[in-house]
Write a protein that holds these residues in place. Structure first.
Motif, PDB file in Angstrom:
ATOM      1  N   GLN A 263       0.827  -1.204   0.000  1.00 30.23           N
ATOM      2  CA  GLN A 263       0.000   0.000   0.000  1.00 30.23           C
ATOM      3  C   GLN A 263       0.862   1.256   0.000  1.00 30.23           C
ATOM      4  O   GLN A 263       0.552   2.242  -0.672  1.00 30.23           O
ATOM      5  N   GLY A 264       1.946   1.220   0.771  1.00 29.38           N
ATOM      6  CA  GLY A 264       2.835   2.364   0.818  1.00 29.38           C
ATOM      7  C   GLY A 264       3.421   2.677  -0.546  1.00 29.38           C
ATOM      8  O   GLY A 264       3.530   3.853  -0.933  1.00 29.38           O
ATOM      9  N   ARG A 265       3.784   1.634  -1.273  1.00 25.16           N
ATOM     10  CA  ARG A 265       4.338   1.849  -2.620  1.00 25.16           C
ATOM     11  C   ARG A 265       3.258   2.388  -3.563  1.00 25.16           C
ATOM     12  O   ARG A 265       3.496   3.315  -4.335  1.00 25.16           O
ATOM     13  N   GLU A 266       2.067   1.830  -3.495  1.00 27.58           N
ATOM     14  CA  GLU A 266       1.000   2.195  -4.428  1.00 27.58           C
ATOM     15  C   GLU A 266       0.440   3.588  -4.156  1.00 27.58           C
ATOM     16  O   GLU A 266       0.212   4.376  -5.087  1.00 27.58           O
ATOM     17  N   ARG A 267       0.224   3.915  -2.869  1.00 27.46           N
ATOM     18  CA  ARG A 267      -0.492   5.145  -2.533  1.00 27.46           C
ATOM     19  C   ARG A 267       0.438   6.320  -2.256  1.00 27.46           C
ATOM     20  O   ARG A 267       0.071   7.473  -2.492  1.00 27.46           O
ATOM     21  N   SER A 268       1.622   6.040  -1.715  1.00 26.23           N
ATOM     22  CA  SER A 268       2.507   7.131  -1.314  1.00 26.23           C
ATOM     23  C   SER A 268       3.887   7.039  -1.949  1.00 26.23           C
ATOM     24  O   SER A 268       4.786   7.781  -1.568  1.00 26.23           O
ATOM     25  N   ARG A 269       4.064   6.104  -2.892  1.00 24.95           N
ATOM     26  CA  ARG A 269       5.342   5.923  -3.576  1.00 24.95           C
ATOM     27  C   ARG A 269       6.489   5.675  -2.591  1.00 24.95           C
ATOM     28  O   ARG A 269       7.597   6.190  -2.757  1.00 24.95           O
ATOM     29  N   VAL A 270       6.192   4.901  -1.575  1.00 25.54           N
ATOM     30  CA  VAL A 270       7.195   4.541  -0.576  1.00 25.54           C
ATOM     31  C   VAL A 270       7.701   3.141  -0.897  1.00 25.54           C
ATOM     32  O   VAL A 270       6.943   2.165  -0.841  1.00 25.54           O
ATOM     33  N   HIS A 271       8.959   3.012  -1.253  1.00 27.51           N
ATOM     34  CA  HIS A 271       9.506   1.718  -1.645  1.00 27.51           C
ATOM     35  C   HIS A 271       9.598   0.798  -0.430  1.00 27.51           C
ATOM     36  O   HIS A 271      10.067   1.214   0.638  1.00 27.51           O
ATOM     37  N   PRO A 272       9.150  -0.467  -0.569  1.00 30.77           N
ATOM     38  CA  PRO A 272       9.218  -1.400   0.564  1.00 30.77           C
ATOM     39  C   PRO A 272      10.619  -1.569   1.131  1.00 30.77           C
ATOM     40  O   PRO A 272      10.792  -1.817   2.332  1.00 30.77           O
ATOM     41  N   GLY A 273      11.643  -1.442   0.279  1.00 28.87           N
ATOM     42  CA  GLY A 273      13.008  -1.620   0.728  1.00 28.87           C
ATOM     43  C   GLY A 273      13.497  -0.544   1.676  1.00 28.87           C
ATOM     44  O   GLY A 273      14.574  -0.677   2.270  1.00 28.87           O
ATOM     45  N   ARG A 274      12.703   0.532   1.859  1.00 33.69           N
ATOM     46  CA  ARG A 274      13.077   1.578   2.807  1.00 33.69           C
ATOM     47  C   ARG A 274      12.756   1.207   4.249  1.00 33.69           C
ATOM     48  O   ARG A 274      13.058   1.973   5.167  1.00 33.69           O
ATOM     49  N   LEU A 275      12.150   0.047   4.450  1.00 30.46           N
ATOM     50  CA  LEU A 275      11.787  -0.357   5.809  1.00 30.46           C
ATOM     51  C   LEU A 275      13.032  -0.381   6.693  1.00 30.46           C
ATOM     52  O   LEU A 275      14.005  -1.091   6.431  1.00 30.46           O
ATOM     53  N   GLY A 276      13.006   0.433   7.774  1.00 27.12           N
ATOM     54  CA  GLY A 276      14.171   0.538   8.639  1.00 27.12           C
ATOM     55  C   GLY A 276      13.929   0.166  10.084  1.00 27.12           C
ATOM     56  O   GLY A 276      14.875   0.117  10.877  1.00 27.12           O
ATOM     57  N   TYR A 277      12.659  -0.130  10.439  1.00 32.63           N
ATOM     58  CA  TYR A 277      12.362  -0.448  11.839  1.00 32.63           C
ATOM     59  C   TYR A 277      10.985  -1.104  11.910  1.00 32.63           C
ATOM     60  O   TYR A 277      10.059  -0.709  11.189  1.00 32.63           O
ATOM     61  N   VAL A 278      10.859  -2.090  12.760  1.00 35.51           N
ATOM     62  CA  VAL A 278       9.561  -2.704  13.042  1.00 35.51           C
ATOM     63  C   VAL A 278       9.308  -2.624  14.536  1.00 35.51           C
ATOM     64  O   VAL A 278      10.091  -3.165  15.335  1.00 35.51           O
ATOM     65  N   HIS A 279       8.231  -1.922  14.912  1.00 39.24           N
ATOM     66  CA  HIS A 279       7.807  -1.943  16.304  1.00 39.24           C
ATOM     67  C   HIS A 279       6.836  -3.115  16.429  1.00 39.24           C
ATOM     68  O   HIS A 279       5.681  -3.033  16.019  1.00 39.24           O
ATOM     69  N   ALA A 280       7.357  -4.193  16.965  1.00 35.03           N
ATOM     70  CA  ALA A 280       6.635  -5.459  16.986  1.00 35.03           C
ATOM     71  C   ALA A 280       5.528  -5.467  18.040  1.00 35.03           C
ATOM     72  O   ALA A 280       5.565  -4.727  19.018  1.00 35.03           O
ATOM     73  N   HIS A 281       4.556  -6.341  17.830  1.00 36.64           N
ATOM     74  CA  HIS A 281       3.520  -6.547  18.850  1.00 36.64           C
ATOM     75  C   HIS A 281       4.151  -7.203  20.071  1.00 36.64           C
ATOM     76  O   HIS A 281       3.868  -6.803  21.197  1.00 36.64           O
ATOM     77  N   ALA A 282       4.945  -8.241  19.839  1.00 33.83           N
ATOM     78  CA  ALA A 282       5.786  -8.916  20.841  1.00 33.83           C
ATOM     79  C   ALA A 282       5.400  -8.669  22.284  1.00 33.83           C
ATOM     80  O   ALA A 282       5.949  -7.808  22.946  1.00 33.83           O
TER      81      ALA A 282
END
Length: 372
Positions: free
Chosen positions: A245-264
């Motif tokens: 969705q980020g790529r399609e709607r906001s042109r945010v490339h998935p490879g820019r993912l730099g952090y995951v705040h997990a549910h954990a």
């Protein structure tokens, strides 16, 4: 399609009152717990309580905190109040309903388990969203759809959770509560620490009067192999969809993912499934060192309001270029591509962050945050 911007955040947590108080203390990695007074059967197990801040007792704590979080979010958005055209989305366990025999009487449900009653605070349109511990994340997804689809020009998402014997017992009966304290992603983890607090988020169309980080993707799925724990395939599907969705709607490339705040949360099964999903997504994206962590070892699990601290952590991590450590994590599970954080970790400010939220009944959600 217009993107949705997070123009305001508000938070009340066991660390204190305000988003910045939470963020600065989260970076230290110190947990805030005390013995549980919730019931004789569970007294002594650690819980995380909100420190008092002048409450008089005249208004229930859930109402007080919800109003406080919303007021902070509105200030950050440059607003004194919600306009009449706004939509209020309340994340909670149960709406505050009229008494069955008198529409003017108080709700027959205890305040601790009913949703925060904000009718005297805002008289406009409202909707309740209930998806167990993923409620706030599902509420954010609905808010995003309303903003991007033009249903509302401003949406406020609000939720609050108060320590009480009802919610505590529901966690204890399924043996989810740790007798010693939550240790997300630790090899010795044995359950959750229950916490309390409230949060609020203001969403508006991007490019409007106020700027803020984008809610670039929001994926919700109900399903999985178990009613009490998410499975790795459904978790991974949510993360992939939010990134797409980020790529399609906001042109945010998935490879820019730099952090995951997990549910954990610190449960053996839940953390294992999420970690397996994180490894799979990182492998697909070609990421070799994906920083990941959780706030739940620090302030406990806020149940249906748990996504609010996660959103604050993710937004501030991108703002400051630093990801927070996971309190209670001493012996991390072995990983190949996921970096389980034991101390603050530098990340690129132009990266994106995922916030995960899962709940009983197969409720799964991932939210993608991107810089404006």
């Amino acid at each position: 399609m217009t993107a949705a911007a997070i123009t305001g955040l508000g938070l009340v947590s066991p660390y204190g009152h305000g988003t910045e108080v939470f963020w600065q203390k989260l970076l230290t990695g110190d947990p805030v717990t005390e013995p549980s007074p919730t019931s004789p059967a569970t007294a002594g197990e650690p819980v995380a309580r909100v420190p008092p801040a002048g409450e008089t007792g005249a208004t229930p704590r859930k109402q007080t905190w919800a109003r406080e979080a919303l007021a902070e979010a509105l200030r950050a958005a440059g607003r004194a109040e919600l306009p009449p055209t706004a939509l209020l989305v309340i994340a909670g366990s149960t709406p505050c309903l009229p008494h069955p025999t008198s529409p003017h009487a108080a709700s027959p449900l205890p305040d601790e388990v009913s949703g925060p009653d904000l009718r005297d605070y805002f008289g406009g349109a409202r909707v309740y969203v209930t998806h167990a511990c993923a409620s706030a994340a599902f509420a954010m997804a609905l808010a995003q759809q309303c903003v991007t689809g033009g249903t509302a020009d401003i949406v406020a998402v609000v939720g609050a959770s108060v320590l009480n014997p009802y919610d505590y017992s529901s966690m204890d009966v399924v043996r989810a509560v740790s007798p010693t304290g939550a240790r997300p992603f630790d090899t010795t983890r044995d359950g959750i620490t229950v916490g309390e607090g409230a949060g609020a988020v203001i969403l508006e169309p991007a490019g409007g009067r106020r700027r803020g980080p984008l809610l670039a993707g929001a994926s919700c799925r109900v399903g999985g192999g178990s009613a009490s724990a998410s499975d790795d395939e459904t978790i991974a599907a949510c993360m992939r969809d939010a990134l797409a969705q980020g790529r399609e709607r906001s042109r945010v490339h998935p490879g820019r993912l730099g952090y995951v705040h997990a549910h954990a949360t610190g449960t053996p099964q839940g953390d294992a499934a999420e970690l397996l999903a994180l490894e799979g997504v990182a492998r697909e994206l070609g990421i070799h060192d994906l920083p990941s962590g959780s706030h739940k070892g620090a302030i406990g699990h806020l149940l249906h309001s748990s996504a609010f601290p996660g959103l604050v952590a993710a937004v501030n991590a991108l703002r400051d270029g630093i990801a927070p450590p996971t309190a209670g994590l001493e012996t991390p599970e072995p990983t190949e591509r996921v970096h389980l954080l034991r101390r603050p970790h530098r990340i690129a400010r132009d990266s994106t962050a995922l916030v995960n939220g899962f709940g009983f009944g197969g409720s799964n959600a991932s939210l993608l945050i991107a810089p404006s």
